[in-house]
Design a protein around this motif. Sequence first.
Motif, short mmCIF file in Angstrom:
data_model
loop_
_atom_site.label_atom_id
_atom_site.label_comp_id
_atom_site.label_asym_id
_atom_site.label_seq_id
_atom_site.Cartn_x
_atom_site.Cartn_y
_atom_site.Cartn_z
N ARG A 111 0.85 -1.20 0.00
CA ARG A 111 0.00 0.00 0.00
C ARG A 111 0.88 1.25 0.00
NH1 ARG A 111 1.09 2.25 4.48
NH2 ARG A 111 1.55 1.00 6.32
N LYS A 112 0.25 2.37 -0.40
CA LYS A 112 0.97 3.64 -0.45
C LYS A 112 1.10 4.22 0.96
CE LYS A 112 -1.88 5.06 -3.81
NZ LYS A 112 -2.48 6.02 -4.77
N SER A 113 2.01 5.17 1.12
CA SER A 113 2.19 5.79 2.44
C SER A 113 0.93 6.56 2.84
CB SER A 113 3.39 6.73 2.42
OG SER A 113 3.42 7.48 3.62
N LEU A 114 0.52 6.39 4.10
CA LEU A 114 -0.65 7.11 4.60
C LEU A 114 -0.33 8.59 4.77
CD1 LEU A 114 -1.67 4.53 7.35
CD2 LEU A 114 -2.72 4.85 5.09
N LEU A 115 0.95 8.91 4.80
CA LEU A 115 1.35 10.30 5.06
C LEU A 115 1.59 11.10 3.77
CD1 LEU A 115 3.75 9.60 8.06
CD2 LEU A 115 1.45 10.54 8.13
N ASN A 116 1.19 10.53 2.61
CA ASN A 116 1.44 11.25 1.35
C ASN A 116 0.92 12.69 1.32
OD1 ASN A 116 3.08 9.38 0.16
ND2 ASN A 116 1.44 8.34 -0.96
N PRO A 117 -0.30 12.96 1.86
CA PRO A 117 -0.75 14.36 1.84
C PRO A 117 0.22 15.28 2.60
CG PRO A 117 -2.59 12.90 2.35
CD PRO A 117 -1.34 12.06 2.38
N ALA A 118 0.77 14.77 3.71
CA ALA A 118 1.72 15.58 4.49
C ALA A 118 3.03 15.76 3.72
CB ALA A 118 1.99 14.92 5.84
N TRP A 119 3.52 14.69 3.08
CA TRP A 119 4.76 14.82 2.28
C TRP A 119 4.54 15.85 1.18
CZ3 TRP A 119 7.11 12.74 5.85
CH2 TRP A 119 7.00 11.42 6.26
N TYR A 120 3.36 15.79 0.55
CA TYR A 120 3.08 16.72 -0.56
C TYR A 120 3.08 18.17 -0.06
CZ TYR A 120 1.35 18.65 -4.92
OH TYR A 120 1.25 19.38 -6.06
N ALA A 121 2.33 18.40 1.02
CA ALA A 121 2.19 19.78 1.52
C ALA A 121 3.55 20.35 1.93
CB ALA A 121 1.22 19.79 2.70
N GLY A 122 4.33 19.56 2.66
CA GLY A 122 5.63 20.04 3.12
C GLY A 122 6.56 20.33 1.95
N SER A 123 6.59 19.42 0.99
CA SER A 123 7.50 19.59 -0.16
C SER A 123 7.06 20.76 -1.03
CB SER A 123 7.55 18.33 -1.01
OG SER A 123 7.94 17.24 -0.21
N PHE A 124 5.74 20.94 -1.15
CA PHE A 124 5.23 22.06 -1.96
C PHE A 124 5.69 23.39 -1.35
CE2 PHE A 124 2.17 25.20 -3.37
CZ PHE A 124 2.03 24.90 -4.71
N ALA A 125 5.59 23.49 -0.04
CA ALA A 125 6.00 24.72 0.65
C ALA A 125 7.50 24.97 0.45
CB ALA A 125 5.66 24.64 2.13
N ILE A 126 8.30 23.90 0.58
CA ILE A 126 9.75 24.04 0.39
C ILE A 126 10.05 24.48 -1.04
CG2 ILE A 126 11.94 22.75 0.32
CD1 ILE A 126 10.80 21.00 2.61
N GLY A 127 9.34 23.86 -2.02
CA GLY A 127 9.54 24.21 -3.43
C GLY A 127 9.20 25.67 -3.70
N ALA A 128 8.05 26.12 -3.16
CA ALA A 128 7.62 27.51 -3.38
C ALA A 128 8.63 28.49 -2.76
CB ALA A 128 6.23 27.73 -2.80
N LEU A 129 9.15 28.14 -1.58
CA LEU A 129 10.16 29.00 -0.93
C LEU A 129 11.44 29.05 -1.76
CD1 LEU A 129 9.89 28.18 2.87
CD2 LEU A 129 9.47 30.38 1.74
N ALA A 130 11.85 27.87 -2.24
CA ALA A 130 13.07 27.82 -3.09
C ALA A 130 12.86 28.69 -4.32
CB ALA A 130 13.38 26.38 -3.48
N GLY A 131 11.64 28.64 -4.89
CA GLY A 131 11.33 29.45 -6.07
C GLY A 131 11.45 30.94 -5.78
#
Length: 215
Positions: A111-131
């Motif tokens: 099965r997929k990770s149950l924490l995928n929504p959290a991984w997505y949100a955290g990484s999105f924020a890091i990406g936007a900051l890097a941008g």
Amino acid sequence: MAAMEPRLPSLDELVIAFDKGLRTVFAPAQSVRPSPGDGLVEAEMTDRQRALAAALMRVNHSGEICAQALYQGQALTARDPRAKSALEQASQEETEHLAWTERRIEELGGRKSLLNPAWYAGSFAIGALAGLLGDRWSLGFLAETERQVVAHLERHLGRLPAEDDKSRAIVESMKEDEARHATSAIGHGAAELPEPAKLGMRLSSKVMTETAFWI
Ligand SMILES: [Fe+2]
Ligand SMILES: [Fe+2]
């Protein structure tokens, strides 16, 4: 110079990004290219080996969720249209990795990770900051991410059951694509990140990979 001013996204762009995020995390991913494991025969494996392979592919799937989020976050705040389109193009290729790992997890009965929504949100924020730091740093962050992913996938090739040709073929292909993403980021003018930033990135991805192995 206008190009050096921080670029904040419009409301429309935010809504589109939010929609993409929901689809990435909750809808099945589509691949244009066939999965690299498709032509290969399913190997005979013990339950233990299958569970290990499924857990490793779950980690890789979560890594691809993070890659999607980083690229989308960066594309949202990227200033140079060429950098923006390179980011969007790469994000498209990451969707294929997402589809391949997702299907492989299913084949292995995992099965997929149950924490995928959290991984997505955290990484999105890091990406936007890097941008927001500017395209050179943003691309530098991308290049370093991809280099670290290549090293990570190399380690997984050492851990996956030797019999599991299907998973191995997927990881091998992903590794080639990620190396190409790093080269492309450097070609678009990526800056070399300072050592402490690279270390911080290694530590945070360690948290994700070790958690996603179990949860
Ligand atoms: Fe990828
Ligand atoms: Fe990549």
